[in-house]
Design a protein around this motif. Structure first.
Motif, PDB file in Angstrom:
ATOM      1  N   HIS A 175       1.075  14.278   0.395  1.00  0.00           N
ATOM      2  CA  HIS A 175       0.582  14.390   1.771  1.00  0.00           C
ATOM      3  C   HIS A 175       1.499  13.652   2.734  1.00  0.00           C
ATOM      4  O   HIS A 175       2.273  12.787   2.336  1.00  0.00           O
ATOM      5  N   ARG A 176       1.363  13.982   4.005  1.00  0.00           N
ATOM      6  CA  ARG A 176       2.093  13.281   5.066  1.00  0.00           C
ATOM      7  C   ARG A 176       1.071  12.634   5.974  1.00  0.00           C
ATOM      8  O   ARG A 176       0.028  13.203   6.259  1.00  0.00           O
ATOM      9  N   MET A 177       1.359  11.440   6.410  1.00  0.00           N
ATOM     10  CA  MET A 177       0.487  10.749   7.350  1.00  0.00           C
ATOM     11  C   MET A 177       1.358  10.096   8.413  1.00  0.00           C
ATOM     12  O   MET A 177       2.308   9.371   8.082  1.00  0.00           O
ATOM     13  N   PRO A 178       1.080  10.355   9.679  1.00  0.00           N
ATOM     14  CA  PRO A 178       1.852   9.677  10.725  1.00  0.00           C
ATOM     15  C   PRO A 178       1.685   8.161  10.610  1.00  0.00           C
ATOM     16  O   PRO A 178       0.603   7.670  10.333  1.00  0.00           O
ATOM     17  N   HIS A 179       2.777   7.458  10.798  1.00  0.00           N
ATOM     18  CA  HIS A 179       2.721   5.997  10.759  1.00  0.00           C
ATOM     19  C   HIS A 179       1.962   5.529  11.991  1.00  0.00           C
ATOM     20  O   HIS A 179       2.269   5.929  13.112  1.00  0.00           O
ATOM     21  N   PRO A 180       0.951   4.676  11.816  1.00  0.00           N
ATOM     22  CA  PRO A 180       0.137   4.278  12.971  1.00  0.00           C
ATOM     23  C   PRO A 180       0.862   3.431  14.012  1.00  0.00           C
ATOM     24  O   PRO A 180       0.414   3.348  15.149  1.00  0.00           O
ATOM     25  N   GLY A 187      -9.645   5.914   2.276  1.00  0.00           N
ATOM     26  CA  GLY A 187      -8.974   6.531   1.130  1.00  0.00           C
ATOM     27  C   GLY A 187      -7.615   7.116   1.426  1.00  0.00           C
ATOM     28  O   GLY A 187      -7.002   7.710   0.548  1.00  0.00           O
ATOM     29  N   SER A 188      -7.113   6.969   2.651  1.00  0.00           N
ATOM     30  CA  SER A 188      -5.782   7.488   2.977  1.00  0.00           C
ATOM     31  C   SER A 188      -4.687   6.688   2.285  1.00  0.00           C
ATOM     32  O   SER A 188      -3.668   7.245   1.873  1.00  0.00           O
ATOM     33  N   ALA A 243       0.845  -1.193   0.000  1.00  0.00           N
ATOM     34  CA  ALA A 243       0.000   0.000   0.000  1.00  0.00           C
ATOM     35  C   ALA A 243       0.876   1.236   0.000  1.00  0.00           C
ATOM     36  O   ALA A 243       2.000   1.221   0.496  1.00  0.00           O
ATOM     37  N   ARG A 244       0.336   2.310  -0.579  1.00  0.00           N
ATOM     38  CA  ARG A 244       1.047   3.588  -0.616  1.00  0.00           C
ATOM     39  C   ARG A 244       0.048   4.690  -0.311  1.00  0.00           C
ATOM     40  O   ARG A 244      -1.162   4.460  -0.300  1.00  0.00           O
ATOM     41  N   MET A 304      -6.952  -1.666   7.556  1.00  0.00           N
ATOM     42  CA  MET A 304      -8.223  -1.766   6.842  1.00  0.00           C
ATOM     43  C   MET A 304      -8.933  -0.410   6.825  1.00  0.00           C
ATOM     44  O   MET A 304      -9.459   0.025   5.800  1.00  0.00           O
ATOM     45  N   HIS A 305      -8.942   0.255   7.978  1.00  0.00           N
ATOM     46  CA  HIS A 305      -9.591   1.563   8.084  1.00  0.00           C
ATOM     47  C   HIS A 305      -8.920   2.593   7.177  1.00  0.00           C
ATOM     48  O   HIS A 305      -9.596   3.367   6.488  1.00  0.00           O
ATOM     49  N   LEU A 306      -7.591   2.609   7.160  1.00  0.00           N
ATOM     50  CA  LEU A 306      -6.861   3.590   6.352  1.00  0.00           C
ATOM     51  C   LEU A 306      -7.068   3.358   4.855  1.00  0.00           C
ATOM     52  O   LEU A 306      -7.109   4.313   4.069  1.00  0.00           O
TER      53      LEU A 306
END
Length: 75
Positions: free
Chosen positions: A14-19, A47-48, A7-8, A41-43
């Protein structure tokens, strides 16, 4: 059982904090994730993240005219 996919970020700018890794962003080029994990699954569902399509393996050449799996009979 794990369902591993690549996944990418949906938008590489954009930037997204790593969960799961503190003080780290999710890499824009992507990484392997487990689609069975509710966080991933949620991300994907919101659509993130975008799951990259899996490339189909190259087709195997078909043997010439019926020679596959046949043995010559001994007389």
């Amino acid at each position: 059982m794990a369902n591993l996919v690549h996944a990418r970020l949906a938008d590489a700018s954009h930037r997204m904090p790593h969960p799961f890794r503190q003080n780290t962003d999710f890499p824009a080029e992507g990484q392997t994730i487990d689609m069975e994990d509710p966080v991933w699954m949620h991300l994907v569902n919101d659509g993130s993240l975008v799951v990259d399509p899996i490339e189909a393996p190259a087709a195997q050449p078909v043997p010439a005219h019926g020679s596959a799996g046949k043995r010559k009979e001994k007389n």
